[in-house]
Write a protein that holds these residues in place. Structure first.
Motif, PDB file in Angstrom:
ATOM      1  N   GLN B  17       0.834  -1.207   0.000  1.00  0.00           N
ATOM      2  CA  GLN B  17       0.000   0.000   0.000  1.00  0.00           C
ATOM      3  C   GLN B  17       0.868   1.256   0.000  1.00  0.00           C
ATOM      4  O   GLN B  17       0.539   2.263  -0.643  1.00  0.00           O
ATOM      5  CB  GLN B  17      -0.933   0.004   1.231  1.00  0.00           C
ATOM      6  N   THR B  21       0.791   4.131  -2.759  1.00  0.00           N
ATOM      7  CA  THR B  21       0.583   5.530  -2.380  1.00  0.00           C
ATOM      8  C   THR B  21       1.631   6.423  -3.041  1.00  0.00           C
ATOM      9  O   THR B  21       1.315   7.483  -3.596  1.00  0.00           O
ATOM     10  CB  THR B  21       0.676   5.676  -0.846  1.00  0.00           C
ATOM     11  N   PHE B  34      -2.414  17.286   2.829  1.00  0.00           N
ATOM     12  CA  PHE B  34      -3.294  16.953   3.949  1.00  0.00           C
ATOM     13  C   PHE B  34      -3.525  18.194   4.806  1.00  0.00           C
ATOM     14  O   PHE B  34      -2.639  19.030   4.948  1.00  0.00           O
ATOM     15  CB  PHE B  34      -2.657  15.858   4.826  1.00  0.00           C
ATOM     16  N   THR B  35      -4.733  18.299   5.349  1.00  0.00           N
ATOM     17  CA  THR B  35      -5.014  19.321   6.360  1.00  0.00           C
ATOM     18  C   THR B  35      -5.570  18.614   7.585  1.00  0.00           C
ATOM     19  O   THR B  35      -6.611  17.955   7.517  1.00  0.00           O
ATOM     20  CB  THR B  35      -6.038  20.357   5.843  1.00  0.00           C
ATOM     21  N   PHE B  36      -4.831  18.712   8.710  1.00  0.00           N
ATOM     22  CA  PHE B  36      -5.322  18.143   9.969  1.00  0.00           C
ATOM     23  C   PHE B  36      -5.983  19.239  10.782  1.00  0.00           C
ATOM     24  O   PHE B  36      -5.667  20.425  10.627  1.00  0.00           O
ATOM     25  CB  PHE B  36      -4.178  17.467  10.737  1.00  0.00           C
ATOM     26  N   ARG B  37      -6.919  18.838  11.639  1.00  0.00           N
ATOM     27  CA  ARG B  37      -7.729  19.815  12.371  1.00  0.00           C
ATOM     28  C   ARG B  37      -7.950  19.385  13.816  1.00  0.00           C
ATOM     29  O   ARG B  37      -7.958  18.189  14.125  1.00  0.00           O
ATOM     30  CB  ARG B  37      -9.112  19.967  11.722  1.00  0.00           C
ATOM     31  N   ALA B  38      -8.153  20.368  14.675  1.00  0.00           N
ATOM     32  CA  ALA B  38      -8.566  20.105  16.055  1.00  0.00           C
ATOM     33  C   ALA B  38      -9.451  21.250  16.511  1.00  0.00           C
ATOM     34  O   ALA B  38      -9.296  22.386  16.046  1.00  0.00           O
ATOM     35  CB  ALA B  38      -7.342  19.996  16.966  1.00  0.00           C
ATOM     36  N   ILE B  52     -10.739  15.747  18.032  1.00  0.00           N
ATOM     37  CA  ILE B  52     -10.046  15.554  16.751  1.00  0.00           C
ATOM     38  C   ILE B  52     -10.779  14.481  15.960  1.00  0.00           C
ATOM     39  O   ILE B  52     -10.983  13.372  16.457  1.00  0.00           O
ATOM     40  CB  ILE B  52      -8.575  15.135  16.992  1.00  0.00           C
ATOM     41  N   PHE B  55     -10.367  15.214   8.820  1.00  0.00           N
ATOM     42  CA  PHE B  55      -9.182  15.778   8.159  1.00  0.00           C
ATOM     43  C   PHE B  55      -9.371  15.644   6.655  1.00  0.00           C
ATOM     44  O   PHE B  55     -10.195  14.845   6.183  1.00  0.00           O
ATOM     45  CB  PHE B  55      -7.892  15.087   8.626  1.00  0.00           C
ATOM     46  N   ALA B  58      -5.513  13.041   0.552  1.00  0.00           N
ATOM     47  CA  ALA B  58      -5.690  12.172  -0.608  1.00  0.00           C
ATOM     48  C   ALA B  58      -6.864  12.659  -1.468  1.00  0.00           C
ATOM     49  O   ALA B  58      -7.617  11.855  -2.011  1.00  0.00           O
ATOM     50  CB  ALA B  58      -5.871  10.719  -0.171  1.00  0.00           C
ATOM     51  N   THR B  64     -13.649   7.866   7.279  1.00  0.00           N
ATOM     52  CA  THR B  64     -13.480   6.574   7.959  1.00  0.00           C
ATOM     53  C   THR B  64     -13.640   6.659   9.472  1.00  0.00           C
ATOM     54  O   THR B  64     -13.930   5.655  10.114  1.00  0.00           O
ATOM     55  CB  THR B  64     -12.090   5.970   7.667  1.00  0.00           C
ATOM     56  N   ARG B  65     -13.433   7.844  10.041  1.00  0.00           N
ATOM     57  CA  ARG B  65     -13.536   7.960  11.496  1.00  0.00           C
ATOM     58  C   ARG B  65     -14.986   8.204  11.891  1.00  0.00           C
ATOM     59  O   ARG B  65     -15.575   9.218  11.525  1.00  0.00           O
ATOM     60  CB  ARG B  65     -12.680   9.124  12.008  1.00  0.00           C
ATOM     61  N   PHE B  69     -11.601  11.575  18.544  1.00  0.00           N
ATOM     62  CA  PHE B  69     -10.681  11.403  19.668  1.00  0.00           C
ATOM     63  C   PHE B  69     -10.843  12.607  20.581  1.00  0.00           C
ATOM     64  O   PHE B  69     -10.826  13.742  20.119  1.00  0.00           O
ATOM     65  CB  PHE B  69      -9.233  11.317  19.179  1.00  0.00           C
TER      66      PHE B  69
END
Lengths: 186, 186
Positions: B17, B21, B34-38, B52, B55, B58, B64-65, B69
């Motif tokens: 995989q 990728t 990618f953009t991550f967030r909290a 959290i 996000f 891709a 998927t979440r 968290f």
């Protein structure tokens, strides 16, 4: 209207204890030195777990924590993980959010500024060309982080923003920290 | 003895995989972004909580979440908190430990290097003169961080140490990240 009523706690912060701490540090500068610690153990793939308990500060080893904090990190499936926890870069956003918030709340308390609520939204942009080694022109970490606070308070928003500048994690993320990594094989 | 047996999973990482990728990113560079967030909400004093979940990566919002968290931060009593969670500076150590570990494990997998165990110990030194604004000569964040890895592997320790340099959080902590903070009052 402008009357300030001196209370022991402002914003949930014991301002009396804060002033006592500052006085003590001014008399004995050594007690301002803290060492925080973590241990981490790999589980499999992107999944690992940190244990946080002991720290040194105020001239002694802390003895108040009876149980450790255990923190799992993992990656989401698109990054080859199984989502057993937030990923390391997401933990940076949590660390930054929590430190900015505490800095704002503590320094506001020290100035007698009442805060009734604080919420924040953070975003960080990252490009996997860096981590995967596909481009030397792309950094591996966040290219930028944006933090938006909504604070329930009568205070000047610009003053509140300046209080955030006191944050240790804001300094850690914004400026270079020397990190030494050593590897021993067994 | 030196024979390399190609497996789909090395160190719990799906190398097939990973290669897919990398191929996909080389064909469509945009998917590497990618953009991550909290989001974070203050509770009281030094206690606050981050959430959290979403996000972008891709080329799409992650779906998927199903559950977020939730992460609590607080300070120990000596820092005027109630120990409802690790403190923000301790979360930096967790983030760094987890990212260095994952970088080591993933990049080792990509090279066919088998890792049987990874443990690390981290220490960070901080001087409260900075946070408290008692000295302009003392930085607010960590003055240095020391990371010691013990890796169960036949590989060269120096090579394993170099793999750690791929870590996004190592970059974030070691080098400056532009952070924009805005405050709105309500």
């Amino acid at each position: 209207m402008e009357q300030v009523i001196k209370q022991t706690k402002v914003n949930g912060v014991d301002v009396g204890q804060l002033e006592t701490t500052i006085d003590a540090i001014q008399q004995t500068p050594e007690i301002a030195k803290f060492t925080f610690r973590a241990t981490n153990k790999w589980i499999s793939g992107g999944h690992n777990r940190s244990t946080i308990k002991e720290f040194y500060g105020a001239g002694q080893e802390d003895a108040t924590r009876t149980e450790p904090f255990e923190l799992d990190a993992d990656e989401p499936p698109v990054l080859l993980g199984s989502d057993n926890g937030a990923n390391p870069a997401e933990f940076i956003l949590h660390s930054l959010a929590s430190c900015l918030t505490t800095s704002l709340v503590y320094h506001a308390a020290a100035r007698g500024i009442k805060i009734e609520g604080v919420e924040s939204k953070l975003e960080g942009d990252i490009d996997l060309h860096g981590f995967l080694g596909l481009s030397k022109d792309v950094r591996k970490g966040y290219q930028n982080i944006n933090v938006k606070f909504q604070v329930k308070s009568d205070a000047d928003p610009e003053l509140l923003r300046e209080l955030c500048n006191q944050s240790p994690v804001f300094d850690i993320v914004s400026n270079p920290v020397p990190v030494t990594v050593s590897v021993e094989t067994v």
